[in-house]
Design an enzyme around this catalytic site. Structure first.
Site, mmCIF file in Angstrom:
data_model
loop_
_atom_site.group_PDB
_atom_site.id
_atom_site.type_symbol
_atom_site.label_atom_id
_atom_site.label_comp_id
_atom_site.label_asym_id
_atom_site.label_seq_id
_atom_site.Cartn_x
_atom_site.Cartn_y
_atom_site.Cartn_z
ATOM 1 N N ASP A 1 -51.099 -31.513 27.597
ATOM 2 C CA ASP A 1 -51.360 -30.693 28.781
ATOM 3 C C ASP A 1 -52.513 -29.726 28.533
ATOM 4 O O ASP A 1 -52.410 -28.513 28.744
ATOM 5 C CB ASP A 1 -50.086 -29.933 29.200
ATOM 6 N N HIS B 1 -50.171 -31.388 35.709
ATOM 7 C CA HIS B 1 -49.138 -30.613 35.029
ATOM 8 C C HIS B 1 -48.600 -29.537 35.977
ATOM 9 O O HIS B 1 -49.379 -28.884 36.670
ATOM 10 C CB HIS B 1 -49.693 -29.956 33.768
HETATM 11 C C1 GAR Z 1 -44.584 -33.808 37.799
HETATM 12 O O1 GAR Z 1 -44.125 -32.542 38.192
HETATM 13 C C2 GAR Z 1 -45.692 -33.681 36.784
HETATM 14 O O2 GAR Z 1 -46.561 -32.621 37.045
HETATM 15 C C3 GAR Z 1 -44.905 -33.455 35.526
HETATM 16 O O3 GAR Z 1 -43.865 -34.381 35.614
HETATM 17 C C4 GAR Z 1 -43.516 -34.551 36.990
HETATM 18 C C5 GAR Z 1 -43.502 -36.020 37.299
HETATM 19 O O4 GAR Z 1 -43.021 -36.238 38.594
HETATM 20 N N1 GAR Z 1 -45.699 -33.635 34.353
HETATM 21 C C6 GAR Z 1 -45.544 -32.904 33.237
HETATM 22 O O5 GAR Z 1 -44.679 -32.073 33.098
HETATM 23 C C7 GAR Z 1 -46.553 -33.172 32.151
HETATM 24 N N2 GAR Z 1 -46.326 -32.309 31.047
HETATM 25 P P1 GAR Z 1 -43.275 -37.635 39.320
HETATM 26 O O6 GAR Z 1 -42.842 -38.731 38.345
HETATM 27 O O7 GAR Z 1 -42.383 -37.576 40.524
HETATM 28 O O8 GAR Z 1 -44.730 -37.745 39.680
#
Ligand code: GAR
Length: 213
Positions: free
Chosen positions: A148, A112
């Site tokens: 989360d 997260h």
């Molecule tokens: C990442 O920043 C992850 O931490 C976030 O989504 C993004 C996905 O990026 N997750 C959340 O916000 C969970 N609540 P990615 O698809 O490039 O890995």
């Protein structure tokens, strides 16, 4: 190698960081399947580029969260992720139900883009900027029934810069995500993470036994 299923909903840059670390021989794991709840997730393309099996399960086609999770469980099991394996949520924007968590008890992890328990949800980076905190970061944690939320494995911090928006902060956080997620997974692969109540304890790396008395 530790079998992993990676769950994505979007770009999959965290997935890429895991793939890269495995291919560099620095993460002793094998991604058995990448599951996406969106057909257009670029994470699926990343998986295909590395010959990793993919499954698309559209949550909109299931009558309930439980029915969706049951199908995910089936797909993940079929891929060969067993008791020694791990389910890694990497930008997977769905809450998982007890159906899912009971199957993979203690073996589901998430990343997260905020220092949990602050700023859970889908806009963790912007929420931190809008609150005015001076430090934010990212968290890898074991997953429980709340979004989360769950025992923290590792966190990394970044300063929030004056005038920076959520996207700019998020980009710097993402760079750290790509470092700490593979690290957490390697600790899991080495069997070094131990639950003590609701706390995660990192056991020391095993030493060269020949040197011990
Ligand atoms: C990442 O920043 C992850 O931490 C976030 O989504 C993004 C996905 O990026 N997750 C959340 O916000 C969970 N609540 P990615 O698809 O490039 O890995």
């Amino acid at each position: 190698a530790m079998p992993i299923a990676v769950l994505v909903s979007g770009g999959g840059s965290n997935l890429q960081s895991i793939i890269d670390r495995i291919e560099a021989g620095m993460l002793d794991a094998e991604i058995k399947v990448v599951v996406s709840n969106r057909a257009d997730a670029f994470g699926l393309t990343r998986a295909r580029n590395h010959n990793i099996p993919t499954r698309v399960l559209l949550h909109t086609e299931f009558p309930s969260r439980e029915a969706f999770d049951e199908e995910m469980v089936r797909a993940i099991r079929e891929s060969g992720v067993n008791e020694t394996g791990v389910v890694a949520m990497a930008g997977f924007m769905r809450i998982v139900t007890p159906v899912f968590l009971e199957t993979f008890r203690g073996r589901v992890v998430n990343i997260h883009p905020a220092l949990l328990p602050s700023f859970p949800g889908v806009h963790g980076q912007a929420d931190a900027v809008n609150y005015g905190v001076k430090i934010s970061g990212c968290t890898v944690h074991f997953v429980d029934e709340q979004m989360d939320h769950g025992p923290v494995i590792i966190q990394a911090a970044v300063p929030c810069l004056t005038g920076e928006d959520g996207d700019a902060l998020g980009a710097r956080i993402l760079g750290l995500e790509h470092r700490i997620y593979p690290q957490a997974l390697q600790w899991l692969a080495e069997g070094r993470l131990e639950m003590r109540g609701r706390f995660v304890h990192l056991k020391p790396a095993s030493r060269n036994l020949a040197l011990q008395p």
